[in-house]
Write an enzyme that holds these catalytic residues in place. Structure first.
Site: not given
Ligand code: CDV
Length: 320
Positions: A47, A174, A124
């Site tokens: 990401e 993510c 996302k």
């Molecule tokens: N970039 C993200 O989405 N990070 C989140 C953090 C904030 C916990 C994740 O779920 O890994």
């Protein structure tokens, strides 16, 4: 039945605020060349792989944050790396902050097919964190400030790749990997491979509970392993790792098979390539037995999943 595809997960070490775009592009090109020389047909980057994880910084206006957004295709400085990928016949997934011509901002992943002309895009959907500066937080996470919720749903495309055959591919970014609903929407489209880039800090974002770092890795792996097992697919989960602007990200990139097993994992916090031969026929094993959705799912009992966002406790209490 599709055959085996060789996939590279290109974990990236930190990208610092002052790193130039050309230095980042060179790192990307180097990994593309290395992956291709090891026989990979697809390489996946994390990401926001062109910039630091800038949502940890507060900018008063969106215009000030625009320095981290890409408003052209291909993103600035990536022409040579993507040309090299075309020559080497390798598909590339990159992720970046996207600003559209009509001024929308998304956290986006794009998959560039080997011939280089067509791309598949995902924006996302699960944006963690908050939209305003919160002074008591040790670490800001301002994705809700800088990005809109993705408007493309969870697309799955059917690809036909020489020497592999036809297979289905989708993407998450993510925080999405922690949500079973996202995986299931992909699973319901018979996804065979899910590409996931992430930036996850070691530090606690939740100020109410101090979670040790090993739990961060456990939760990341648990989510991807369960997602793959329950949806009959491979997962390629790729980290931005290392210490960026003083903030550590735990790395721990993995490739997971449809049985939920980790078949490759990173061992550093640097730029590191992990590669796995993914036999896509394995996706059919549970797809035609334990997780044969057509035979066993009971959507008539799943209304809450789409009708309700927050949890609601039962109305009555029973004296037990
Ligand atoms: N970039 C993200 O989405 N990070 C989140 C953090 C904030 C916990 C994740 O779920 O890994």
């Amino acid at each position: 039945m599709p055959g085996t595809i060789t996939i590279a997960a290109a974990q990236m070490g930190a990208i610092q605020k002052n790193d130039t775009r050309s230095s980042v592009a060179q790192r990307i090109q180097h990994q593309i060349e290395k992956a291709a020389s090891r026989g990979a047909q697809l390489i996946v980057f994390p990401e926001l792989c062109l910039t630091p994880f800038f949502p940890r910084w507060y900018y008063e206006t969106l215009d000030e944050a625009d320095q981290w957004f890409e408003d052209q295709w291909p993103p600035r400085g990536l022409e040579a790396a993507l040309q090299k990928a075309r020559e080497l016949n390798i598909m590339v997934q990159i992720s970046y902050a996207e600003k559209t011509p009509d001024q929308h901002r998304y956290n986006t992943a794009s998959l560039i097919f080997s011939q280089g002309s067509a791309i598949m895009k995902y924006r996302k959907i699960h944006l963690p964190g908050h939209a305003e500066y919160i002074p008591e937080r040790p670490l800001q996470h301002l994705e809700k400030r800088y990005f809109e919720i993705g408007d493309l749903g969870f697309p799955v495309e059917r690809l036909n790749l020489k020497n592999v055959g036809e297979f289905n591919i989708g993407m998450l970014l993510c925080n999405d990997r922690r949500w079973p609903e996202a995986w299931r929407v992909l699973g319901l489209q018979e996804v065979d491979i899910v590409l996931i880039g992430y930036n996850t800090p070691v530090a606690n974002l939740d100020v109410t509970h101090n979670q040790p770092p090993h739990l961060k890795v456990l939760h990341s792996n648990l989510s991807v392993q369960a997602g793959c097992y329950q949806n009959n697919c491979f997962g390629v989960s790729v980290a931005k790792a290392g210490v960026e602007d003083g903030h550590a990200m735990f790395g721990s990139s993995i490739i997971v098979n449809p049985f939920g097993e980790i078949i490759a994992r990173s061992s550093t916090w640097n730029d590191e390539l992990i590669i796995a031969d993914c036999d896509l026929s394995l996706c059919q094993v549970n797809r035609s037995s334990t997780f044969n959705f057509e035979a066993h799912r009971r959507p008539e009992h799943y209304q809450r999943i789409v009708e309700q966002t927050g949890s609601i406790r039962p109305k009555n209490t029973i004296q037990a």
